[in-house]
Scaffold this active site. Sequence first.
Site, PDB file in Angstrom:
ATOM      1  N   HIS A 191     -11.904   7.815 -19.400  1.00  0.00           N
ATOM      2  CA  HIS A 191     -11.292   7.534 -20.691  1.00  0.00           C
ATOM      3  C   HIS A 191     -11.012   8.792 -21.511  1.00  0.00           C
ATOM      4  O   HIS A 191     -10.165   8.779 -22.382  1.00  0.00           O
ATOM      5  CB  HIS A 191     -12.038   6.421 -21.422  1.00  0.00           C
ATOM      6  CG  HIS A 191     -11.621   5.109 -20.836  1.00  0.00           C
ATOM      7  ND1 HIS A 191     -12.210   4.623 -19.693  1.00  0.00           N
ATOM      8  CD2 HIS A 191     -10.600   4.284 -21.128  1.00  0.00           C
ATOM      9  CE1 HIS A 191     -11.582   3.512 -19.349  1.00  0.00           C
ATOM     10  NE2 HIS A 191     -10.603   3.280 -20.204  1.00  0.00           N
ATOM     11  N   CYS A 489       0.261  -0.414 -14.981  1.00  0.00           N
ATOM     12  CA  CYS A 489      -0.140   0.147 -16.271  1.00  0.00           C
ATOM     13  C   CYS A 489      -1.315   1.110 -16.131  1.00  0.00           C
ATOM     14  O   CYS A 489      -1.846   1.586 -17.111  1.00  0.00           O
ATOM     15  CB  CYS A 489      -0.450  -0.948 -17.285  1.00  0.00           C
ATOM     16  SG  CYS A 489      -1.844  -1.979 -16.815  1.00  0.00           S
TER      17      CYS A 489
HETATM   18  C1  PEP Z   1      -6.639   0.170 -14.999  1.00  0.00           C
HETATM   19  O1  PEP Z   1      -7.750  -0.168 -14.596  1.00  0.00           O
HETATM   20  O2  PEP Z   1      -5.792   0.760 -14.299  1.00  0.00           O
HETATM   21  C2  PEP Z   1      -6.231  -0.100 -16.388  1.00  0.00           C
HETATM   22  C3  PEP Z   1      -4.997   0.065 -16.772  1.00  0.00           C
HETATM   23  O3  PEP Z   1      -7.177  -0.481 -17.261  1.00  0.00           O
HETATM   24  P1  PEP Z   1      -8.342   0.493 -17.834  1.00  0.00           P
HETATM   25  O4  PEP Z   1      -8.016   1.896 -17.421  1.00  0.00           O
HETATM   26  O5  PEP Z   1      -8.354   0.303 -19.296  1.00  0.00           O
HETATM   27  O6  PEP Z   1      -9.559  -0.056 -17.144  1.00  0.00           O
END
Ligand code: PEP
Length: 564
Positions: A191, A489
């Site tokens: 993150h 995404c």
């Molecule tokens: C993913 O897991 O690719 C996603 C888009 O969600 P996050 O990164 O928020 O887990």
Amino acid sequence: MSGDTELHSTFHGIGVSAGTAVGPLVVVTPPPKPPADEPATTDADAAAATVHGVLEDVAKGLEERAAVANDHARPILEAGVMMARDPGLAAGIDTQLQAGKGPATAVTDAVEEICAMFTALGGYMAERVTDLRDVRDRAVARLLGQPEPGVPSLSVPSILAAHDLAPAETATLTTETCLGIITEAGGPTSHTAILASQLGIPAVVQAAGILKVPFGTTVAIDGGVGEITVNPTDQEVALLEERKRRRAAALAGGTGNGATKDGYPVALLANIGTAADAHKAAAQAVEGVGLFRTEFLFLDRDTMPTLEEQTATYTEVFTAFGDRRIVVRTLDAGADKPLKFADLGPEENPALGRRGIRLGMIRTDVLDTQLEALAAAYRATRADVRVMAPMIATQAEAMWFADRVRGLGLPKVGIMIEVPAAAIRSKGILYHVDFASLGTNDLSQYTMAADRMQGELAPLLDPWEPALLDVVALACEGGQLMGKPIGVCGEAGGDPALALVLAGLGVSSLSMAPGKVPAVRTALGLHTLTQCQQMAAAARAGTNATDAKTAVLAMADPVLRDLV
Ligand code: PEP
Ligand code: MG
């Protein structure tokens, strides 16, 4: 790393947020420890006056930062101010000093006593423990004449180096003062990486040894290729400028909708996490939002935001995008994105535990409040809202979620494909919903059985890994059979070269940090759909991630090299 860190040297890490910068290095300091041999206190009154003064300095420092902080960071900082001025804390410290303990030890022991009390009380009080320990670390550092730990307030635009950054810490940064981020740990889907690209700050993770570079040293960072140069020469700064210029020229190719050279449309969408992100993204040439990570709104909240508050936030976000689509993901709490108000307690393997939709199915109060707020915001705006669930693994979960969303009158419902089971069986799952979005970050961690939070596993999590591409291809086959759109995404969608492969595999939209959209648009416009399909086949034929990427770059237009 090569050479002496005091002199000229080069580090390599993983570039996770493109862009270049040159500036002084500021290192995030680890928390101090009181020395085991700290001299005893002989004059308790004098020592108490010193410690009280230090606590007031800590409070003032936090207050100054709160005054200029964003909505994420302000409440955290204000909680610290209250703790530092708490008369109960001062009294506890005085008692320890009167018992003869040295000032740093007295602060540490008094804080631990209060923490034990708070933990026993549970609930809201237990959650104050983190704030209190933060105040302790700041006070002890000051008493020992050391810099306060954590992200310092950056008065001069600087490049920040840290072992790793917590999401809440990254959220306190702004592009005005933070020119770049370099971490020793972290991976491409951590993150820190996501928030850095969201903020448009160049970032490199996995830069081993960066913390040995002295505070204030000039460093140059290239967040695209993952290179850091310590004490760069004039020539190196000029080369970085040249790369910046070539990249800008390649990106000057328009603002229209995403499409291949022969007109196959691939919608280019923004990933957002807050209302501020929404306003920033809406002002850019994006076709809407492909992922609204709603849990980012509430990372530091102790209690569930009310229906009214959520409705107001969602209404603001929907309004910002007018008639452009907004794909909202319901709260993806748990594992790497813990929410205090939706916490089911410790688990052996949180990433394999009750996270995402699993948590939503237990805490239906939390999910339903959110869905009601989304429905109210939809009624108020009539925006093109599409609601999707995280971490779907089975048809039953998809059906359960779709019923709830449709029952509230929301127009479109989808699911994230981030668990291999959902990719393998996408046809059956898509039967119940209108669309799917591939979360390649989690899909990669579950395909490779490699924790995305564990930086040293980053090579296994390379989104070019052919096994991941095979799983994506399977998901897309199901989508084509059902005639339902599948987007991406995860971070993979923002890599201009990988975007070509994904388009070749059949995805119809790519969602990414808005700053990445121009490079992806340019890359698509340089290649036909057939070329993208050929590149997808070549990438899947690779024996590993490096092979796959090399094969694609060799087939691509040479301009693509300036974009990655
Ligand atoms: C993913 O897991 O690719 C996603 C888009 O969600 P996050 O990164 O928020 O887990
Ligand atoms: Mg995910």
